[in-house]
Write a protein that holds these residues in place. Structure first.
Motif, PDB file in Angstrom:
ATOM      1  N   MET A 100       0.746  -1.168   0.060  1.00 30.83           N
ATOM      2  CA  MET A 100       0.159   0.011   0.034  1.00 30.83           C
ATOM      3  C   MET A 100       0.771   1.148   0.038  1.00 30.83           C
ATOM      4  N   SER A 101       0.613   2.157  -0.722  1.00 37.57           N
ATOM      5  CA  SER A 101       1.362   3.412  -0.850  1.00 37.57           C
ATOM      6  C   SER A 101       0.374   4.612  -0.598  1.00 37.57           C
ATOM      7  N   LEU A 102       1.185   5.492   0.210  1.00 39.74           N
ATOM      8  CA  LEU A 102       0.514   6.665   0.502  1.00 39.74           C
ATOM      9  C   LEU A 102       0.914   7.832  -0.357  1.00 39.74           C
ATOM     10  N   ASP A 103       0.037   8.827  -0.444  1.00 41.24           N
ATOM     11  CA  ASP A 103       0.269   9.858  -1.577  1.00 41.24           C
ATOM     12  C   ASP A 103       0.210  11.167  -0.701  1.00 41.24           C
ATOM     13  N   TRP A 104       1.354  11.621  -0.096  1.00 45.23           N
ATOM     14  CA  TRP A 104       1.279  12.797   0.943  1.00 45.23           C
ATOM     15  C   TRP A 104       1.129  14.176   0.100  1.00 45.23           C
ATOM     16  N   SER A 105       1.413  14.160  -1.340  1.00 49.16           N
ATOM     17  CA  SER A 105       1.284  15.247  -2.092  1.00 49.16           C
ATOM     18  C   SER A 105       0.004  15.762  -2.112  1.00 49.16           C
ATOM     19  N   LEU A 106      -1.184  14.780  -2.026  1.00 53.94           N
ATOM     20  CA  LEU A 106      -2.538  15.657  -1.895  1.00 53.94           C
ATOM     21  C   LEU A 106      -2.577  16.554  -0.931  1.00 53.94           C
ATOM     22  N   LEU A 107      -2.025  16.308   0.184  1.00 58.05           N
ATOM     23  CA  LEU A 107      -2.097  17.377   1.396  1.00 58.05           C
ATOM     24  C   LEU A 107      -1.728  18.872   0.927  1.00 58.05           C
ATOM     25  N   ALA A 108      -0.530  18.688   0.049  1.00 59.01           N
ATOM     26  CA  ALA A 108       0.096  19.878  -0.320  1.00 59.01           C
ATOM     27  C   ALA A 108      -0.826  20.507  -1.518  1.00 59.01           C
ATOM     28  N   GLU A 109      -1.608  19.863  -2.136  1.00 55.90           N
ATOM     29  CA  GLU A 109      -2.586  20.194  -3.212  1.00 55.90           C
ATOM     30  C   GLU A 109      -3.579  21.286  -2.425  1.00 55.90           C
ATOM     31  N   TYR A 110      -4.023  20.299  -1.228  1.00 54.75           N
ATOM     32  CA  TYR A 110      -5.297  20.963  -0.616  1.00 54.75           C
ATOM     33  C   TYR A 110      -4.826  22.038   0.289  1.00 54.75           C
ATOM     34  N   ALA A 111      -3.731  22.263   0.569  1.00 57.56           N
ATOM     35  CA  ALA A 111      -3.143  23.103   1.653  1.00 57.56           C
ATOM     36  C   ALA A 111      -4.097  24.395   1.821  1.00 57.56           C
ATOM     37  N   PRO A 112      -4.412  25.170   0.740  1.00 52.61           N
ATOM     38  CA  PRO A 112      -5.243  26.294   1.049  1.00 52.61           C
ATOM     39  C   PRO A 112      -6.659  25.849   1.727  1.00 52.61           C
ATOM     40  N   ALA A 113      -7.204  24.718   1.460  1.00 55.76           N
ATOM     41  CA  ALA A 113      -8.552  24.611   1.877  1.00 55.76           C
ATOM     42  C   ALA A 113      -8.189  24.227   3.412  1.00 55.76           C
ATOM     43  N   LEU A 114      -7.151  23.287   3.662  1.00 61.16           N
ATOM     44  CA  LEU A 114      -6.827  22.972   5.122  1.00 61.16           C
ATOM     45  C   LEU A 114      -6.356  24.122   5.877  1.00 61.16           C
ATOM     46  N   ALA A 115      -5.709  24.984   5.468  1.00 62.98           N
ATOM     47  CA  ALA A 115      -5.309  26.247   6.333  1.00 62.98           C
ATOM     48  C   ALA A 115      -6.609  26.774   6.406  1.00 62.98           C
ATOM     49  N   HIS A 116      -7.598  27.107   5.517  1.00 67.21           N
ATOM     50  CA  HIS A 116      -8.845  28.010   5.856  1.00 67.21           C
ATOM     51  C   HIS A 116      -9.493  27.151   6.795  1.00 67.21           C
ATOM     52  N   GLY A 117      -9.500  25.779   6.762  1.00 63.93           N
ATOM     53  CA  GLY A 117     -10.419  25.014   7.610  1.00 63.93           C
ATOM     54  C   GLY A 117      -9.979  25.219   9.127  1.00 63.93           C
ATOM     55  N   THR A 118      -8.591  24.977   9.232  1.00 62.81           N
ATOM     56  CA  THR A 118      -7.950  25.294  10.367  1.00 62.81           C
ATOM     57  C   THR A 118      -8.296  26.536  11.118  1.00 62.81           C
ATOM     58  N   LEU A 119      -8.188  27.782  10.459  1.00 61.88           N
ATOM     59  CA  LEU A 119      -8.449  28.859  10.764  1.00 61.88           C
ATOM     60  C   LEU A 119      -9.896  28.811  11.474  1.00 61.88           C
ATOM     61  N   LEU A 120     -10.823  28.253  10.450  1.00 61.75           N
ATOM     62  CA  LEU A 120     -12.155  28.387  10.976  1.00 61.75           C
ATOM     63  C   LEU A 120     -12.341  27.755  12.270  1.00 61.75           C
TER      64      LEU A 120
END
Lengths: 221, 276
Positions: A1-21
């Motif tokens: 099984m391989s994990l693809d952590w680059s996904l997170l970088a792609e969604y970074a703006p959404a995650l940052a926005h979510g964290t802030l909220l």
């Protein structure tokens, strides 16, 4: 099984926005909860008798039912009886009232720990009720209520995740959206768990530092 | 309004008080006169402490009245002449000339000795901190605690704590100090230092009302003694008269019990010696 952590970088703006909220909802809800809890405990301890029963009812209801059910009642049930509130308002006040019920109990226990004689003394020297609370009660209950209060702040932080059900775009909502778009579940939810955990650990650390300082400053005997 | 006699600082008239169905005070009349030491004695549960606490409205009363300098304490009359609870500010104002010393000291444990004494001056009398500190320091020096300013209450003996309590009362420059069994929670060997301070205040003309179980102290220091039983003042008068020539059976009985007990304690060493 391989994990693809680059996904997170792609969604970074959404995650940052979510964290802030998430942080905004947490802090806002916590301030409301602390204010409500302190006021209710004060009214229970020193307010008029006729307020006792309604306050007990408030505490029992909000402590006795799941936050999710309370949110549904307000958000979905509200419009049916003519009260339409935004998801954000329901979420913020939901956290505030839910946490406030617990903080009422936390502060009540703190107030009960002050020997009544100390308040008699304050009263006999002409302190106003506010002065007694500010100068006699609060400094002494800080050390006492801090551990359970920090605990409750952590509970409120984690319960902000429940607000995703109301489509408030906080962290859990953003991550869930991400999983639906990418069909990747492990990386996003793992990252989500780590983010909450980091915030919780920061809070706990803040609590420990404050406790050490208070204990040092208020050390007597 | 009743003409206020300048030499009567506090009056209680037909004072009644009950907790639910339990009557604690049954119509008490009492005057506190300027510069007198009034001791209130009587068995436990006779209402002594309750009476004292009514004099500054720490306890509410139901019937009769307490007047401070002629002004009704705790209640005001509305336009229809009905009695209504007075505002907290008015009660605080009337109370401000009356300081209190408590059986359990009731110091604030999170404040130093100096802060305990300063706090009422700063918060209630609105004195600048420098002035408050000077007054507090001299009040503490007066009770022999000039060297304990930065100690905390828990670091002091009971006798020292009670002397801080007295300094805290003294610093407010009160017209009257109410003492609620000031030595009852002290170890026997610490009672003397507290009574000495009270005696010194009496010599300086401080008006004091002292609820006490210390008969010897009452006999020596009081100008007037009131004996309470079952919520009434049964007898009052100068100690020389009251202790030597009690009129009521109840006081006679009370004094006799007290005498027997103190004789027992006085004779105890001899009795123990006879055993060995």
């Amino acid at each position: 099984m391989s994990l693809d952590w680059s996904l997170l970088a792609e969604y970074a703006p959404a995650l940052a926005h979510g964290t802030l909220l998430t942080i905004v909802l947490w802090l806002g809800g916590s301030v409301l909860a602390l204010g409500i809890g302190f006021a209710m405990a004060l009214l229970l301890a020193a307010g008029p008798d006729f307020l006792r029963a309604p306050i007990r009812c408030y505490v029992e209801f909000f402590r006795g039912t799941p936050l999710l059910v309370q949110l549904f009642l307000a958000y979905a049930g509200g419009p049916q009886i003519g009260i339409t509130l935004s998801a954000f308002t329901v979420g913020l006040w939901g956290l505030g009232l839910y946490g406030g019920a617990y903080f009422t109990e936390i502060f009540r226990a703190g107030f009960a720990a002050i020997p009544p004689g100390q308040l008699d003394a304050a009263r006999s020297f002409g302190f106003s009720r506010a002065q007694s609370v500010r100068h006699v009660v609060v400094p002494q209950i800080m050390v006492l209520v801090l551990p359970p209060a920090v605990n409750m702040l952590i509970v409120i932080l984690k319960d902000t995740a429940v607000l995703s059900i109301l489509t408030i775009p906080e962290l859990t909502f953003q991550v869930t959206g991400m999983t639906l778009e990418t069909f990747a579940f492990v990386e996003p939810y793992l990252a989500l768990a780590v983010l909450y955990w980091a915030l919780v650990e920061l809070t706990a650390l803040g609590g420990r530092v404050t406790e050490a300082r208070l204990t040092h400053r208020l050390a007597w005997g | 309004m009743e003409q206020a006699n300048a030499d009567i600082l506090i009056t209680a008239r037909a004072l009644t008080k009950s907790y639910g169905a339990t009557d604690v005070l049954h119509g008490v009349d009492l005057d506190v006169r300027r510069s007198e030491v009034l001791c209130i004695i009587g068995p436990s549960g006779s209402g002594k402490s309750t009476l004292l606490r009514c004099l500054n409205f720490l306890e509410t009363y139901q019937g009769g009245e307490v007047r401070i300098g002629g002004a009704l304490l705790g209640y005001r009359l509305d336009s229809a002449g009905n009695r209504r609870p007075d505002s907290a500010a008015n009660i605080a104002r009337l109370r401000s000339g009356i300081a209190m010393v408590f059986q359990q000291f009731n110091l604030w444990p999170h404040m130093s000795v100096l802060q305990n004494v300063m706090q009422p001056l700063v918060l209630v009398q609105r004195k600048p901190p420098g002035e408050a500190e000077a007054i507090a320091t001299s009040a503490l020096a007066k009770v022999g605690l000039g060297g304990k300013l930065s100690s905390y209450p828990a670091q002091l003996s009971g006798g020292q704590q009670q002397r801080v309590g007295i300094a805290r009362a003294l610093a407010t420059d009160p017209a009257v100090i109410l003492f609620d069994e000031p030595t009852s929670s002290l170890d026997p060997e610490l009672v003397g230092e507290v009574l000495t301070v009270i005696r010194q205040l009496a010599a300086e003309g401080m008006t004091m009302v002292v609820v006490t179980h210390e008969m010897g102290f009452a006999a020596q220091v009081a100008d007037r003694v009131a004996f309470m039983d079952h919520g009434r003042i049964v007898e009052e008068g100068p100690p020389a008269v009251l202790f030597r020539d009690p009129h009521s059976d109840r006081l006679r009985q009370f004094l006799q019990t007290w005498n027997e007990r103190s004789r027992l304690f006085r004779d105890e060493p001899a009795a123990l010696g006879a055993l060995s």
